[in-house]
Enzyme design. Structure first.
Site, PDB file in Angstrom:
ATOM      1  CG  ASP A 149     -12.711  -5.799  -8.410  1.00 47.29           C
ATOM      2  OD1 ASP A 149     -11.850  -5.175  -8.595  1.00 47.29           O
ATOM      3  OD2 ASP A 149     -13.738  -4.904  -8.141  1.00 47.29           O
ATOM      4  CG  ASN A 159      -5.383  -1.893 -14.894  1.00 44.23           C
ATOM      5  OD1 ASN A 159      -5.042  -2.244 -15.777  1.00 44.23           O
ATOM      6  ND2 ASN A 159      -6.743  -1.980 -14.334  1.00 44.23           N
ATOM      7  CB  VAL A 196      -6.908   0.998  -5.360  1.00 44.83           C
ATOM      8  CG1 VAL A 196      -6.249   0.545  -4.033  1.00 44.83           C
ATOM      9  CG2 VAL A 196      -8.321   1.018  -5.607  1.00 44.83           C
ATOM     10  CG  HIS A 253      -4.685  -4.084  -7.625  1.00 50.99           C
ATOM     11  ND1 HIS A 253      -4.316  -2.765  -6.992  1.00 50.99           N
ATOM     12  CD2 HIS A 253      -5.354  -3.948  -8.447  1.00 50.99           C
ATOM     13  CE1 HIS A 253      -4.746  -1.880  -7.870  1.00 50.99           C
ATOM     14  NE2 HIS A 253      -5.509  -2.716  -8.849  1.00 50.99           N
ATOM     15  CG  HIS A 289      -7.351  -6.301 -11.967  1.00 45.84           C
ATOM     16  ND1 HIS A 289      -8.642  -5.938 -11.493  1.00 45.84           N
ATOM     17  CD2 HIS A 289      -6.641  -5.103 -12.055  1.00 45.84           C
ATOM     18  CE1 HIS A 289      -8.745  -4.410 -11.311  1.00 45.84           C
ATOM     19  NE2 HIS A 289      -7.550  -4.123 -11.550  1.00 45.84           N
TER      20      HIS A 289
HETATM   21  P1  AMP Z   1      -7.499  -0.695 -10.645  1.00 43.99           P
HETATM   22  O1  AMP Z   1      -8.546   0.052 -11.308  1.00 43.99           O
HETATM   23  O2  AMP Z   1      -6.469  -1.600 -11.264  1.00 43.99           O
HETATM   24  O3  AMP Z   1      -6.920   0.231  -9.510  1.00 43.99           O
HETATM   25  O4  AMP Z   1      -8.206  -1.598  -9.508  1.00 43.99           O
HETATM   26  C1  AMP Z   1      -8.856  -1.244  -8.511  1.00 43.99           C
HETATM   27  C2  AMP Z   1      -9.942  -2.318  -8.177  1.00 43.99           C
HETATM   28  O5  AMP Z   1     -10.232  -2.299  -6.763  1.00 43.99           O
HETATM   29  C3  AMP Z   1     -11.059  -1.967  -9.108  1.00 43.99           C
HETATM   30  O6  AMP Z   1     -11.553  -3.283  -9.767  1.00 43.99           O
HETATM   31  C4  AMP Z   1     -12.239  -1.774  -8.017  1.00 43.99           C
HETATM   32  O7  AMP Z   1     -13.542  -2.439  -8.128  1.00 43.99           O
HETATM   33  C5  AMP Z   1     -11.559  -2.602  -6.640  1.00 43.99           C
HETATM   34  N1  AMP Z   1     -12.036  -2.231  -5.277  1.00 43.99           N
HETATM   35  C6  AMP Z   1     -11.915  -0.924  -4.947  1.00 43.99           C
HETATM   36  N2  AMP Z   1     -12.456  -0.805  -3.359  1.00 43.99           N
HETATM   37  C7  AMP Z   1     -12.566  -2.107  -3.239  1.00 43.99           C
HETATM   38  C8  AMP Z   1     -12.936  -2.851  -2.004  1.00 43.99           C
HETATM   39  N3  AMP Z   1     -13.435  -2.311  -0.869  1.00 43.99           N
HETATM   40  N4  AMP Z   1     -12.996  -4.260  -2.123  1.00 43.99           N
HETATM   41  C9  AMP Z   1     -12.911  -5.067  -3.249  1.00 43.99           C
HETATM   42  N5  AMP Z   1     -12.588  -4.643  -4.358  1.00 43.99           N
HETATM   43  C10 AMP Z   1     -12.442  -3.105  -4.358  1.00 43.99           C
END
Ligand code: AMP
Length: 113
Positions: free
Chosen positions: A29, A86, A95, A99, A101
């Site tokens: 992340d 989430n 995002v 995914h 975590h």
């Molecule tokens: P969520 O908030 O559950 O949708 O998780 C999305 C995650 O994607 C967050 O923890 C961000 O820090 C992570 N994230 C966003 N952009 C990137 C990226 N380019 N590379 C790696 N992680 C990312």
């Protein structure tokens, strides 16, 4: 249009990839919330867990098995770790590409914020 995580899977956006296969890709992340914070995300752009269908069963199982394997490989299994998915605004999703975590390397608290 490709999602952010599809672009990472396709190598169009750099990421610190720790695992990839034909079904999923796992990378660190960009804003880690624990010493180890990895996202395990499917090649298929399922937007979020509540929109997965029975046809996605193999993918969903694969994501969790892969998260468990990565946790073992990184030495997290003995001390413990957490997997989180989430969904939507109240879930904290930012995002819109499914995914898992994988968080570990410190004591995590419960309940989550
Ligand atoms: P969520 O908030 O559950 O949708 O998780 C999305 C995650 O994607 C967050 O923890 C961000 O820090 C992570 N994230 C966003 N952009 C990137 C990226 N380019 N590379 C790696 N992680 C990312």
């Amino acid at each position: 249009m490709k999602t952010l995580f599809e672009k990472i899977y396709d190598g169009e956006i750099p990421a610190d990839i720790v695992h990839r296969d034909e079904i999923c890709c796992a990378f660190r992340d960009i804003s880690p919330q624990a010493p180890t914070h990895i996202l395990v995300t499917p090649r298929k752009a399922i937007p979020r867990i509540g929109e997965a269908t029975p046809a996605d069963q193999e993918i969903l199982g694969h994501l969790l098995l892969t998260a468990g394997k990565i946790a073992r490989d990184l030495g997290l299994a003995e001390t413990g770790f957490r997997t989180v998915i989430n969904h939507g605004p109240h879930g904290g999703e930012t995002v819109p590409h499914l995914h898992v975590h994988l968080l570990g390397g410190r004591q995590l608290t419960w309940p989550p914020g």
